[in-house]
Design an enzyme around this catalytic site. Structure first.
Site, mmCIF file in Angstrom:
data_model
loop_
_atom_site.group_PDB
_atom_site.id
_atom_site.type_symbol
_atom_site.label_atom_id
_atom_site.label_comp_id
_atom_site.label_asym_id
_atom_site.label_seq_id
_atom_site.Cartn_x
_atom_site.Cartn_y
_atom_site.Cartn_z
ATOM 1 N N LYS A 170 0.857 -1.194 0.000
ATOM 2 C CA LYS A 170 0.000 0.000 0.000
ATOM 3 C C LYS A 170 0.891 1.241 0.000
ATOM 4 O O LYS A 170 1.837 1.330 -0.766
ATOM 5 C CB LYS A 170 -0.990 -0.049 1.155
ATOM 6 N N ASP A 206 -6.553 -9.797 8.852
ATOM 7 C CA ASP A 206 -8.010 -9.687 8.885
ATOM 8 C C ASP A 206 -8.714 -11.017 8.624
ATOM 9 O O ASP A 206 -9.837 -11.234 9.072
ATOM 10 C CB ASP A 206 -8.495 -8.623 7.902
#
Length: 467
Positions: A170, A206
């Site tokens: 990212k 996650d």
């Protein structure tokens, strides 16, 4: 009984066009033979990924999370969670009583760019400062709180509370962190302050959080699945199959394994089923040759895959009067949300496909009624293939979990907002694992609540160990 699956009705003004369109879409249809081969490859990559000294490296990381159990309904107390995966991150306070969430407080913080690319120690000092701010505003600075850390970057785990960063992704690129333990760095930043009674007791991604959140909602849950911008899955594995486990595992019988299946096929094992559209998409992607499985269906790529098929159809003179709209030649111009909108029209069987029309209207593309019908066929073809690919791997994982009944916890934007994906997944899993009892459960916010719950589990494990 498997839910009935109906493709959109396909009647064109020019009937000779139908076969040509079907020929172009044919490579997206996976024969039973191809499906069987994908499953065999997946099973083999899982086995190699868990092996101690494999003859070759698996494209599946099969990461040992060192999480030996899931919520059992006895969770009590206050727990913090920190969810870092992008420019905005969250601090969460979870209060549990008798295995129930009685309150959860959340606060969002923004990570400025200088901290995202500056020295790693400064980033972790900033995270610690945000934890202080969160607790100070709630008058809880004197509370001794275990923290679960969702660290959504590639990492290898060496324990439940040890996560070694493999690489930044990212917009992050802090020097001095790759190869280091993110938990240790955050704990050191907390200790440097000297004014916090907080300890990071667990690290997770996650997907693991989704499994834990799912198990909190349904004790039969044994698989966690993300179908969003990207895709991944984890599941409960027998310890005796995790040959590569470092050190002793004592009396632990099961452990959560993070598959990291977004990279399934990165070593070429899926090349046999890739279409010209898949090859073109990969060639023009940011990381060529990586995230092979994700590129076949995930939210980041499903719209782009559809765009490439539409361009091919236009090139063959089957859409838009044989003229390729310039708007469609721009990569990324057909987002995945358009696929969901078109599929919604098909599911509702609207006489006038309003949502499909709105997609072309938003792009400024002139079209006829046949163009809308072909668009529905394309969106169904890419959606059905996505569901089949997911179902192949999920059915194989279900058989590996080997439980009488298993719940699959699912989260992710594509799963939540696509009008047909849930039912297609159910249909094909039932078809591939006849007689197997399973259910798909939407388990949102695994990176938040799931992290707090893992902190509770880690605290329970520690108490048990010292009792």
């Amino acid at each position: 009984m498997a839910p009935r699956i109906e493709a959109p009705e396909f009647r064109l003004t020019k009937t000779d066009v139908v076969k040509k369109v079907e020929d172009i879409l044919a490579p997206l249809k996976l024969s039973e033979e191809v499906q069987k081969r994908i499953r065999e490859v997946y099973d083999e990559e899982m086995r190699i990924g868990l092996a101690r000294n494999p003859s070759r490296k698996s494209c599946l990381q099969m990461e040992n999370t060192y999480l030996p159990e899931l919520p059992n309904g006895t969770e009590e107390g206050e727990y913090l969670a920190l969810d870092l995966g992008g420019t905005n991150f969250r601090v969460i306070l979870l209060q549990l009583e008798k295995g129930r969430v009685v309150s959860d407080e959340v606060q969002h913080y923004f990570v400025p760019e200088p901290l995202r690319v500056g020295p790693g120690s400064e980033l972790f000092d900033f995270l610690a400062a945000c934890i202080y701010d969160f607790l100070e505003t709630r008058s809880k600075l004197d509370h001794k709180l275990p923290l679960g850390f969702t660290f959504s970057f590639p990492m290898t785990q060496q324990d439940l509370n040890v996560g070694i960063l493999v690489s930044w992704t990212k917009s992050f690129n802090c020097p001095g962190v790759v190869g280091e333990d993110a938990v240790k760095m955050l704990n050191e930043a907390i200790q440097r302050r000297g004014d916090l009674e907080v300890e990071v007791v667990a690290v997770l991604n996650d997907t693991t959080g989704t499994l834990v959140q799912g198990a909190f909602l349904d004790r039969k849950c044994a698989i966690g699945l993300i179908i969003g911008t990207g895709s991944n899955a984890c599941y409960i594995e027998r310890v005796d199959r995790v040959e590569k486990w470092e050190g002793t595992h004592g009396d632990i019988k099961e452990v959560v394994v993070d598959i990291e299946w977004g990279a399934f096929g990165d070593n070429g094992v899926l090349d046999f089923m890739k279409t010209e559209y898949d090859q073109m998409l990969d060639k023009n992607s940011l990381l060529v040759g990586s995230f092979t499985f994700e590129k076949l269906f995930s939210g980041k790529y499903l719209g782009e895959l559809t765009r490439l098929v539409l361009v091919k159809l236009a090139e063959e003179g089957l859409m838009f009067g044989g003229k390729i709209p310039s708007q469609l030649l721009r990569p990324g111009s057909f987002p995945t949300r358009f696929v969901s909108l078109v599929e919604q029209d098909a599911v509702l069987k609207l006489a006038r496909p309003v949502s499909s029309e709105s997609c072309f209207h938003e792009l400024g593309i002139e079209h006829g009624s046949d163009d809308l019908k072909i668009l529905q066929q394309v969106c169904f073809a890419v959606t059905e293939r996505a569901a089949i690919l997911l179902a192949i791997c999920l059915s194989a994982t279900l058989m590996r979990v080997d439980r009488e009944e298993c719940t699959i916890a699912v989260d992710g934007s594509l799963y939540k907002y696509h009008p047909r994906l849930h039912h297609l997944l159910e249909h094909y899993i039932i078809k591939m694992t006849p007689g197997k009892k399973f259910s798909l459960l939407l388990a949102e916010d695994g990176s938040g609540k799931g992290a707090g719950l893992i902190a509770a589990i880690a605290n329970r494990l520690r108490t048990r160990k010292h009792s």
